[in-house]
Design a protein around this motif. Structure first.
Motif, PDB file in Angstrom:
ATOM      1  N   ASP A  44      11.868  19.820  -4.875  1.00  0.00           N
ATOM      2  CA  ASP A  44      12.618  20.890  -5.537  1.00  0.00           C
ATOM      3  C   ASP A  44      12.690  20.666  -7.041  1.00  0.00           C
ATOM      4  O   ASP A  44      12.692  21.629  -7.821  1.00  0.00           O
ATOM      5  CB  ASP A  44      14.035  20.966  -4.957  1.00  0.00           C
ATOM      6  N   THR A  45      12.776  19.407  -7.472  1.00  0.00           N
ATOM      7  CA  THR A  45      12.822  19.133  -8.915  1.00  0.00           C
ATOM      8  C   THR A  45      11.544  19.569  -9.620  1.00  0.00           C
ATOM      9  O   THR A  45      11.541  19.793 -10.829  1.00  0.00           O
ATOM     10  CB  THR A  45      13.048  17.630  -9.175  1.00  0.00           C
ATOM     11  N   GLN A  46      10.444  19.669  -8.865  1.00  0.00           N
ATOM     12  CA  GLN A  46       9.170  20.092  -9.437  1.00  0.00           C
ATOM     13  C   GLN A  46       8.796  21.516  -9.037  1.00  0.00           C
ATOM     14  O   GLN A  46       7.689  21.974  -9.318  1.00  0.00           O
ATOM     15  CB  GLN A  46       8.057  19.133  -8.996  1.00  0.00           C
ATOM     16  N   ASN A  47       9.738  22.205  -8.367  1.00  0.00           N
ATOM     17  CA  ASN A  47       9.521  23.592  -7.922  1.00  0.00           C
ATOM     18  C   ASN A  47       8.267  23.717  -7.060  1.00  0.00           C
ATOM     19  O   ASN A  47       7.427  24.602  -7.260  1.00  0.00           O
ATOM     20  CB  ASN A  47       9.417  24.531  -9.132  1.00  0.00           C
ATOM     21  N   ILE A  48       8.152  22.811  -6.104  1.00  0.00           N
ATOM     22  CA  ILE A  48       6.990  22.789  -5.219  1.00  0.00           C
ATOM     23  C   ILE A  48       7.467  22.855  -3.776  1.00  0.00           C
ATOM     24  O   ILE A  48       8.434  22.177  -3.396  1.00  0.00           O
ATOM     25  CB  ILE A  48       6.152  21.516  -5.434  1.00  0.00           C
ATOM     26  N   THR A  49       6.803  23.674  -2.973  1.00  0.00           N
ATOM     27  CA  THR A  49       7.121  23.748  -1.545  1.00  0.00           C
ATOM     28  C   THR A  49       6.183  22.820  -0.770  1.00  0.00           C
ATOM     29  O   THR A  49       5.053  22.561  -1.198  1.00  0.00           O
ATOM     30  CB  THR A  49       6.963  25.181  -1.013  1.00  0.00           C
ATOM     31  N   ILE A  50       6.663  22.343   0.375  1.00  0.00           N
ATOM     32  CA  ILE A  50       5.874  21.410   1.176  1.00  0.00           C
ATOM     33  C   ILE A  50       4.554  22.034   1.609  1.00  0.00           C
ATOM     34  O   ILE A  50       3.520  21.360   1.667  1.00  0.00           O
ATOM     35  CB  ILE A  50       6.688  20.956   2.410  1.00  0.00           C
ATOM     36  N   GLU A  51       4.569  23.349   1.874  1.00  0.00           N
ATOM     37  CA  GLU A  51       3.355  24.015   2.344  1.00  0.00           C
ATOM     38  C   GLU A  51       2.237  23.977   1.313  1.00  0.00           C
ATOM     39  O   GLU A  51       1.052  24.097   1.661  1.00  0.00           O
ATOM     40  CB  GLU A  51       3.661  25.477   2.713  1.00  0.00           C
ATOM     41  N   ASN A  52       2.580  23.803   0.032  1.00  0.00           N
ATOM     42  CA  ASN A  52       1.572  23.781  -1.037  1.00  0.00           C
ATOM     43  C   ASN A  52       1.028  22.385  -1.310  1.00  0.00           C
ATOM     44  O   ASN A  52       0.133  22.221  -2.131  1.00  0.00           O
ATOM     45  CB  ASN A  52       2.163  24.336  -2.337  1.00  0.00           C
ATOM     46  N   VAL A  53       1.572  21.362  -0.624  1.00  0.00           N
ATOM     47  CA  VAL A  53       1.171  19.978  -0.892  1.00  0.00           C
ATOM     48  C   VAL A  53       0.005  19.593   0.012  1.00  0.00           C
ATOM     49  O   VAL A  53       0.117  19.649   1.242  1.00  0.00           O
ATOM     50  CB  VAL A  53       2.345  19.007  -0.666  1.00  0.00           C
ATOM     51  N   PHE A  54      -1.113  19.223  -0.596  1.00  0.00           N
ATOM     52  CA  PHE A  54      -2.269  18.743   0.165  1.00  0.00           C
ATOM     53  C   PHE A  54      -2.061  17.287   0.585  1.00  0.00           C
ATOM     54  O   PHE A  54      -2.325  16.912   1.719  1.00  0.00           O
ATOM     55  CB  PHE A  54      -3.540  18.859  -0.690  1.00  0.00           C
ATOM     56  N   LEU A  55      -1.564  16.458  -0.345  1.00  0.00           N
ATOM     57  CA  LEU A  55      -1.342  15.045  -0.054  1.00  0.00           C
ATOM     58  C   LEU A  55      -0.158  14.547  -0.868  1.00  0.00           C
ATOM     59  O   LEU A  55      -0.062  14.802  -2.062  1.00  0.00           O
ATOM     60  CB  LEU A  55      -2.591  14.226  -0.390  1.00  0.00           C
ATOM     61  N   GLY A  56       0.745  13.832  -0.189  1.00  0.00           N
ATOM     62  CA  GLY A  56       1.889  13.239  -0.859  1.00  0.00           C
ATOM     63  C   GLY A  56       2.041  11.783  -0.462  1.00  0.00           C
ATOM     64  O   GLY A  56       1.996  11.461   0.730  1.00  0.00           O
ATOM     65  N   GLN A  57       2.210  10.892  -1.453  1.00  0.00           N
ATOM     66  CA  GLN A  57       2.321   9.461  -1.184  1.00  0.00           C
ATOM     67  C   GLN A  57       3.494   8.864  -1.932  1.00  0.00           C
ATOM     68  O   GLN A  57       3.834   9.303  -3.036  1.00  0.00           O
ATOM     69  CB  GLN A  57       1.035   8.733  -1.579  1.00  0.00           C
ATOM     70  N   ILE A  58       4.094   7.821  -1.314  1.00  0.00           N
ATOM     71  CA  ILE A  58       5.192   7.080  -1.936  1.00  0.00           C
ATOM     72  C   ILE A  58       4.709   5.656  -2.189  1.00  0.00           C
ATOM     73  O   ILE A  58       4.231   4.983  -1.267  1.00  0.00           O
ATOM     74  CB  ILE A  58       6.440   7.066  -1.035  1.00  0.00           C
ATOM     75  N   ASP A  59       4.837   5.188  -3.435  1.00  0.00           N
ATOM     76  CA  ASP A  59       4.344   3.853  -3.781  1.00  0.00           C
ATOM     77  C   ASP A  59       5.416   2.784  -3.582  1.00  0.00           C
ATOM     78  O   ASP A  59       6.497   3.054  -3.045  1.00  0.00           O
ATOM     79  CB  ASP A  59       3.814   3.830  -5.219  1.00  0.00           C
ATOM     80  N   THR A  60       5.123   1.573  -4.026  1.00  0.00           N
ATOM     81  CA  THR A  60       6.032   0.436  -3.847  1.00  0.00           C
ATOM     82  C   THR A  60       7.386   0.673  -4.492  1.00  0.00           C
ATOM     83  O   THR A  60       8.412   0.221  -3.984  1.00  0.00           O
ATOM     84  CB  THR A  60       5.401  -0.831  -4.455  1.00  0.00           C
ATOM     85  N   GLU A  78       0.828  -1.187   0.000  1.00  0.00           N
ATOM     86  CA  GLU A  78       0.000   0.000   0.000  1.00  0.00           C
ATOM     87  C   GLU A  78       0.874   1.253   0.000  1.00  0.00           C
ATOM     88  O   GLU A  78       1.965   1.251   0.580  1.00  0.00           O
ATOM     89  CB  GLU A  78      -0.925   0.026   1.231  1.00  0.00           C
ATOM     90  N   PRO A  79       0.455   2.318  -0.686  1.00  0.00           N
ATOM     91  CA  PRO A  79       1.250   3.545  -0.675  1.00  0.00           C
ATOM     92  C   PRO A  79       1.253   4.181   0.712  1.00  0.00           C
ATOM     93  O   PRO A  79       0.280   4.077   1.457  1.00  0.00           O
ATOM     94  CB  PRO A  79       0.525   4.442  -1.690  1.00  0.00           C
ATOM     95  N   TYR A  80       2.363   4.801   1.041  1.00  0.00           N
ATOM     96  CA  TYR A  80       2.493   5.468   2.340  1.00  0.00           C
ATOM     97  C   TYR A  80       2.277   6.965   2.165  1.00  0.00           C
ATOM     98  O   TYR A  80       2.878   7.589   1.288  1.00  0.00           O
ATOM     99  CB  TYR A  80       3.871   5.207   2.946  1.00  0.00           C
ATOM    100  N   THR A  81       1.420   7.518   2.999  1.00  0.00           N
ATOM    101  CA  THR A  81       1.181   8.958   2.979  1.00  0.00           C
ATOM    102  C   THR A  81       2.265   9.639   3.796  1.00  0.00           C
ATOM    103  O   THR A  81       2.361   9.445   5.006  1.00  0.00           O
ATOM    104  CB  THR A  81      -0.200   9.293   3.563  1.00  0.00           C
ATOM    105  N   VAL A  82       3.098  10.443   3.130  1.00  0.00           N
ATOM    106  CA  VAL A  82       4.231  11.092   3.798  1.00  0.00           C
ATOM    107  C   VAL A  82       4.014  12.587   3.988  1.00  0.00           C
ATOM    108  O   VAL A  82       4.721  13.217   4.773  1.00  0.00           O
ATOM    109  CB  VAL A  82       5.532  10.838   3.008  1.00  0.00           C
ATOM    110  N   ILE A  83       3.051  13.144   3.267  1.00  0.00           N
ATOM    111  CA  ILE A  83       2.704  14.563   3.447  1.00  0.00           C
ATOM    112  C   ILE A  83       1.194  14.668   3.504  1.00  0.00           C
ATOM    113  O   ILE A  83       0.486  14.121   2.658  1.00  0.00           O
ATOM    114  CB  ILE A  83       3.232  15.438   2.293  1.00  0.00           C
ATOM    115  N   MET A  84       0.689  15.361   4.506  1.00  0.00           N
ATOM    116  CA  MET A  84      -0.744  15.573   4.632  1.00  0.00           C
ATOM    117  C   MET A  84      -1.001  16.992   5.127  1.00  0.00           C
ATOM    118  O   MET A  84      -0.462  17.408   6.160  1.00  0.00           O
ATOM    119  CB  MET A  84      -1.362  14.567   5.608  1.00  0.00           C
ATOM    120  N   ASP A  85      -1.795  17.730   4.353  1.00  0.00           N
ATOM    121  CA  ASP A  85      -2.127  19.112   4.704  1.00  0.00           C
ATOM    122  C   ASP A  85      -0.874  19.957   4.937  1.00  0.00           C
ATOM    123  O   ASP A  85      -0.813  20.783   5.855  1.00  0.00           O
ATOM    124  CB  ASP A  85      -3.016  19.160   5.947  1.00  0.00           C
TER     125      ASP A  85
END
Length: 287
Positions: free
Chosen positions: A199-215, A169-176
């Motif tokens: 950084d490779t996508q020019n995105i800050t953590i504060e702008n991420v609603f949900l981030g997940q890492i898959d298998t 199952e994917p792991y949620t590493v960033i939420m809100d």
């Protein structure tokens, strides 16, 4: 005590009692109910409603009635766990509706199911042609379990001769906008890796609603601002090879299924071309 206040107190009291009894009975009560569980739920609800509305009844009488009924249900469930015959009698058992591709009309009459209802249940399983079904069982809880014929089952990695992949199952590493360090550590990653990926996508953590890492260790993110386009994670070579082989297998199946000679030749020709292309790309698509 005024009647309205008495009723309000009874409502709160019985909500708490029913909540506790439901928690004690386990999550099974929250899933599809058997006939016995359905009748029991209605009875307990009726007892609670009668005591709440009729202020002439004593609250403790209602509580005792509900608790005794819940205890009886609990004992029945314990007995069901230790005796299959008792479980089949109380909760019912599955009935075979289709066997070897043939509908068993006598079993349908026994369960009081019409042909329209059977077709409706099959459509719920994304099956619109009865001839595609090898075996079907009407479960005790009213759902239909279906085994399609082999030619109509989804193609698997094993059918394509590919090594199996144990996906997790994917792991949620960033939420809100907040990093969940425990989940991040479980994936074997750290904050530095996560920050580099963002950084490779020019995105800050504060702008991420949900981030997940898959298998496969790929980070997928969803942003608060839906207008910002996020690059789609690239498909990994083994999965690309699996998709190509599936397309080739589908073309070969189409060639076998069609009665048109022109269509048969077209499908066979394109399947051969796809196979030739895969042979050229094979060194780049392997693990």
């Amino acid at each position: 005590m005024p009647d309205w206040l008495d009723i309000a107190v009874r409502v709160i009291l019985f909500i708490i009692i029913l909540f506790l009894l439901t928690k004690l009975s386990g999550k099974k009560q929250l899933s599809e109910l058997s006939f016995f569980e359905y009748v029991s739920g209605i009875t307990i609800g009726s007892i609670a409603a009668e005591v709440i509305i009729n202020t002439d009844n004593r609250v403790w009488h209602g509580i005792i009635g509900i608790c005794v009924f819940a205890l009886f249900i609990y004992l029945v469930e314990i007995a069901s766990l230790h005796s299959k015959k008792f479980r089949d009698y109380v909760e019912g058992s599955g009935t075979v509706i289709i066997k070897d591709g043939k509908v068993l009309e006598d079993n349908m009459k026994k369960e009081k199911y019409t042909t329209d209802e059977l077709l409706q249940l099959l459509r719920g399983k994304d099956i619109f042609d009865l001839s595609e079904v090898e075996y079907a069982v009407l479960e005790a809880k009213g759902s239909l379990s279906v085994l399609p014929k082999k030619d109509f089952r989804p193609i698997t990695r094993k059918d394509l001769g590919l090594p199996s992949v144990n996906e997790k199952e994917p792991y949620t590493v960033i939420m809100d906008g907040e990093i969940l360090d425990e989940a991040l550590t479980t994936t074997g990653k750290n904050r530095a890796w996560l920050q580099a990926e963002l950084d490779t996508q020019n995105i800050t953590i504060e702008n991420v609603f949900l981030g997940q890492i898959d298998t496969y260790g790929t980070l997928s993110i969803d942003l608060f601002d839906d207008k910002i386009q996020v690059p789609t994670p690239q498909e990994r070579p083994p999965l690309m090879l699996a998709h190509l082989k599936k397309c080739q297998a589908d073309l070969e199946l189409f060639a076998l299924a069609t009665k048109s000679e022109s269509a048969k030749n077209m499908y066979a020709k394109n399947a051969k071309k796809l196979d030739e292309s895969m042979q050229k790309l094979l060194p780049f698509l392997k693990d």
